[in-house]
Scaffold this motif. Structure first.
Motif, mmCIF file in Angstrom:
data_model
loop_
_atom_site.group_PDB
_atom_site.id
_atom_site.type_symbol
_atom_site.label_atom_id
_atom_site.label_comp_id
_atom_site.label_asym_id
_atom_site.label_seq_id
_atom_site.Cartn_x
_atom_site.Cartn_y
_atom_site.Cartn_z
ATOM 1 N N ALA A 7 42.171 50.495 92.953
ATOM 2 C CA ALA A 7 41.744 49.262 93.610
ATOM 3 C C ALA A 7 42.953 48.466 94.098
ATOM 4 O O ALA A 7 44.027 48.504 93.500
ATOM 5 C CB ALA A 7 40.923 48.423 92.629
ATOM 6 N N ARG A 32 52.146 46.272 92.045
ATOM 7 C CA ARG A 32 53.343 46.383 91.181
ATOM 8 C C ARG A 32 53.814 47.834 91.104
ATOM 9 O O ARG A 32 55.009 48.118 91.131
ATOM 10 C CB ARG A 32 53.027 45.859 89.766
ATOM 11 C CG ARG A 32 52.959 44.351 89.656
ATOM 12 C CD ARG A 32 52.956 43.895 88.195
ATOM 13 N NE ARG A 32 51.793 44.349 87.441
ATOM 14 C CZ ARG A 32 50.624 43.696 87.380
ATOM 15 N NH1 ARG A 32 50.462 42.574 88.039
ATOM 16 N NH2 ARG A 32 49.633 44.166 86.648
ATOM 17 N N SER A 49 43.671 37.343 87.738
ATOM 18 C CA SER A 49 44.288 38.227 88.740
ATOM 19 C C SER A 49 43.319 39.338 89.127
ATOM 20 O O SER A 49 42.386 39.665 88.372
ATOM 21 C CB SER A 49 45.570 38.835 88.149
ATOM 22 O OG SER A 49 46.134 39.793 89.027
ATOM 23 N N ASN A 55 37.319 42.522 80.967
ATOM 24 C CA ASN A 55 38.046 43.150 82.074
ATOM 25 C C ASN A 55 39.558 43.231 81.858
ATOM 26 O O ASN A 55 40.226 44.045 82.492
ATOM 27 C CB ASN A 55 37.720 42.358 83.354
ATOM 28 C CG ASN A 55 38.636 42.680 84.493
ATOM 29 O OD1 ASN A 55 38.491 43.707 85.156
ATOM 30 N ND2 ASN A 55 39.613 41.804 84.729
ATOM 31 N N THR A 90 44.783 45.673 94.026
ATOM 32 C CA THR A 90 45.020 44.487 93.195
ATOM 33 C C THR A 90 46.527 44.351 92.944
ATOM 34 O O THR A 90 47.288 45.289 93.200
ATOM 35 C CB THR A 90 44.320 44.605 91.820
ATOM 36 O OG1 THR A 90 45.014 45.600 91.049
ATOM 37 C CG2 THR A 90 42.853 44.977 91.950
ATOM 38 N N ASP A 100 45.507 35.405 74.563
ATOM 39 C CA ASP A 100 45.845 36.821 74.610
ATOM 40 C C ASP A 100 44.739 37.568 73.856
ATOM 41 O O ASP A 100 44.444 37.209 72.706
ATOM 42 C CB ASP A 100 47.220 37.036 73.942
ATOM 43 C CG ASP A 100 47.769 38.420 74.230
ATOM 44 O OD1 ASP A 100 47.023 39.410 74.053
ATOM 45 O OD2 ASP A 100 48.941 38.509 74.629
ATOM 46 N N ILE A 103 40.845 42.188 89.897
ATOM 47 C CA ILE A 103 39.398 42.381 89.762
ATOM 48 C C ILE A 103 38.767 41.206 89.019
ATOM 49 O O ILE A 103 37.684 40.730 89.377
ATOM 50 C CB ILE A 103 39.115 43.714 89.008
ATOM 51 C CG1 ILE A 103 39.651 44.905 89.817
ATOM 52 C CG2 ILE A 103 37.626 43.875 88.729
ATOM 53 C CD1 ILE A 103 39.753 46.208 89.027
ATOM 54 N N TYR A 149 46.460 55.822 78.937
ATOM 55 C CA TYR A 149 45.542 54.951 79.687
ATOM 56 C C TYR A 149 44.140 55.573 79.749
ATOM 57 O O TYR A 149 43.132 54.893 79.515
ATOM 58 C CB TYR A 149 46.093 54.721 81.095
ATOM 59 C CG TYR A 149 45.217 53.831 81.952
ATOM 60 C CD1 TYR A 149 45.088 52.480 81.665
ATOM 61 C CD2 TYR A 149 44.515 54.350 83.037
ATOM 62 C CE1 TYR A 149 44.278 51.657 82.446
ATOM 63 C CE2 TYR A 149 43.708 53.540 83.815
ATOM 64 C CZ TYR A 149 43.597 52.190 83.515
ATOM 65 O OH TYR A 149 42.783 51.382 84.285
ATOM 66 N N ASP A 192 42.539 34.465 79.777
ATOM 67 C CA ASP A 192 43.671 35.255 80.268
ATOM 68 C C ASP A 192 44.949 34.692 79.660
ATOM 69 O O ASP A 192 44.974 33.541 79.203
ATOM 70 C CB ASP A 192 43.723 35.180 81.818
ATOM 71 C CG ASP A 192 44.536 36.317 82.439
ATOM 72 O OD1 ASP A 192 45.733 36.453 82.109
ATOM 73 O OD2 ASP A 192 43.975 37.065 83.257
HETATM 74 P P1 NAD Z 1 45.729 42.880 87.190
HETATM 75 O O1 NAD Z 1 47.013 43.233 86.526
HETATM 76 O O2 NAD Z 1 45.734 42.375 88.605
HETATM 77 O O3 NAD Z 1 44.928 41.829 86.286
HETATM 78 C C1 NAD Z 1 44.799 42.016 84.909
HETATM 79 C C2 NAD Z 1 44.660 40.656 84.258
HETATM 80 O O4 NAD Z 1 44.500 40.881 82.842
HETATM 81 C C3 NAD Z 1 45.897 39.763 84.437
HETATM 82 O O5 NAD Z 1 45.510 38.465 84.848
HETATM 83 C C4 NAD Z 1 46.538 39.746 83.053
HETATM 84 O O6 NAD Z 1 47.224 38.537 82.748
HETATM 85 C C5 NAD Z 1 45.320 39.965 82.158
HETATM 86 N N1 NAD Z 1 45.704 40.499 80.860
HETATM 87 C C6 NAD Z 1 46.432 41.624 80.608
HETATM 88 N N2 NAD Z 1 46.657 41.747 79.305
HETATM 89 C C7 NAD Z 1 46.054 40.685 78.708
HETATM 90 C C8 NAD Z 1 45.951 40.249 77.372
HETATM 91 N N3 NAD Z 1 46.534 40.920 76.363
HETATM 92 N N4 NAD Z 1 45.260 39.119 77.112
HETATM 93 C C9 NAD Z 1 44.692 38.410 78.111
HETATM 94 N N5 NAD Z 1 44.771 38.763 79.401
HETATM 95 C C10 NAD Z 1 45.453 39.890 79.692
HETATM 96 O O7 NAD Z 1 44.848 44.207 87.062
HETATM 97 P P2 NAD Z 1 43.480 44.682 87.786
HETATM 98 O O8 NAD Z 1 43.852 45.771 88.721
HETATM 99 O O9 NAD Z 1 42.686 43.531 88.253
HETATM 100 O O10 NAD Z 1 42.779 45.377 86.532
HETATM 101 C C11 NAD Z 1 41.715 44.779 85.818
HETATM 102 C C12 NAD Z 1 41.010 45.839 85.008
HETATM 103 O O11 NAD Z 1 40.580 46.878 85.881
HETATM 104 C C13 NAD Z 1 41.880 46.511 83.938
HETATM 105 O O12 NAD Z 1 41.091 46.702 82.769
HETATM 106 C C14 NAD Z 1 42.235 47.846 84.561
HETATM 107 O O13 NAD Z 1 42.465 48.834 83.589
HETATM 108 C C15 NAD Z 1 40.979 48.123 85.346
HETATM 109 N N6 NAD Z 1 41.162 49.082 86.449
HETATM 110 C C16 NAD Z 1 42.011 48.787 87.487
HETATM 111 C C17 NAD Z 1 42.150 49.707 88.508
HETATM 112 C C18 NAD Z 1 43.053 49.469 89.681
HETATM 113 O O14 NAD Z 1 43.292 50.410 90.459
HETATM 114 N N7 NAD Z 1 43.559 48.241 89.894
HETATM 115 C C19 NAD Z 1 41.430 50.931 88.485
HETATM 116 C C20 NAD Z 1 40.596 51.184 87.401
HETATM 117 C C21 NAD Z 1 40.449 50.249 86.397
#
Ligand code: NAD
Length: 247
Positions: free
Chosen positions: A177, A184, A16, A79, A179, A52, A18, A144, A37
């Protein structure tokens, strides 16, 4: 670009946002890519190891399977991450442990499993996903932010430990970002349009960071062309951390 030709990359959270964009970018540049994932990757062309990152057993099995199937591991993108809201008093111990287990210990678990393979690579690189929340005091993000501060500290320590082994370690620090994660949050807001406008307004650039822009930054840090880049945190936030347009 084909700078990743012949390399094998593993992306946690590759199903999903990033992570999914990173899987796509790394593959576009020539790498064979696997996603680790809890859910299956978007494309059937990607090797999807369901695991996980809080389970050492599942992580070890996933990494072993990928390395055996692809003949090694050169690039690891740590990630996978989850969010948490509230001030320092808002969450019970169990929630602190749950979030830190995914966002911080998850990186240690996956890296520990991948290290023997990375040591055998001539182009080994790790990229961790941190956040601007680590270095900017944002309201209602205590847990966080602490977890992402730890990701940055861990990145520097890992870069020092594995320098002599030829493993480069860097991080990206994304701003907000576009995403499914952020979608959500917007869906849960009373007024989603107003909330989205609020998010865009706090970005000096006037829009959210795209997942593709973050994937590009990750792939550049992972590329063998960045051979002297280690122990850095690359901020990709539309100017949020450093620009003051109104003063
Ligand atoms: P997202 O929710 O779209 O994707 C996260 C993915 O991680 C999902 O596919 C989920 O199934 C997987 N995941 C979560 N927990 C897991 C686990 N225990 N084991 C295996 N997989 C797991 O989120 P995103 O926005 O793409 O975020 C990705 C990363 O970027 C995260 O580390 C988040 O903290 C970081 N981030 C996001 C943002 C933002 O604004 N979206 C900003 C800064 C940092």
């Amino acid at each position: 670009m084909s700078d990743l030709n012949g390399l094998v990359a593993v992306v946690t959270g590759g199903a999903s946002g990033i992570g999914a964009a990173t899987v796509e970018e790394l593959a576009r540049r020539g790498a064979r890519v696997a996603s680790v994932d809890r859910t299956a990757p978007v494309s059937a062309d990607v090797l999807g190891a369901i695991a996980d990152v809080t389970s050492d057993e599942e992580v070890q099995r996933a990494i072993e399977r990928i390395a055996v199937e692809f003949g090694g591991i050169d690039i690891l993108v740590n990630n996978a991450g989850i969010g948490a809201a509230g001030d320092v008093g808002a969450n019970e111990d169990a929630e602190w442990h749950r979030v830190l287990d995914v966002n911080v210990v998850g990186i240690a678990r996956v890296t520990r499993a991948a290290l023997p393979w990375l040591r055998r690579s001539g182009s080994a690189a790790i990229v961790n996903t941190a956040s601007v929340a680590a270095t900017n005091g944002l309201p209602d993000r205590a847990l966080y932010s602490a977890s992402k501060g730890a990701v940055i500290a861990l990145t520097y320590a890992m870069a020092a430990d594995h320098l002599a082994e030829g493993i480069r370690v860097n991080a990206i620090a994304p701003g907000t970002a576009d995403t499914p994660w952020v979608q959500r949050l917007l869906d849960a807001a009373d007024d989603a349009d107003a909330a989205a406008e609020g998010l865009r307004k706090r970005q000096p650039l006037g829009r959210l960071v795209s997942a593709a822009e973050l994937a590009f930054a990750i792939a550049n840090l992972a590329s063998p062309l960045a051979g002297s880049t280690t122990g850095t945190v690359l901020t990709v936030d539309g100017g949020l951390s450093t620009l003051r347009l109104a003063w």
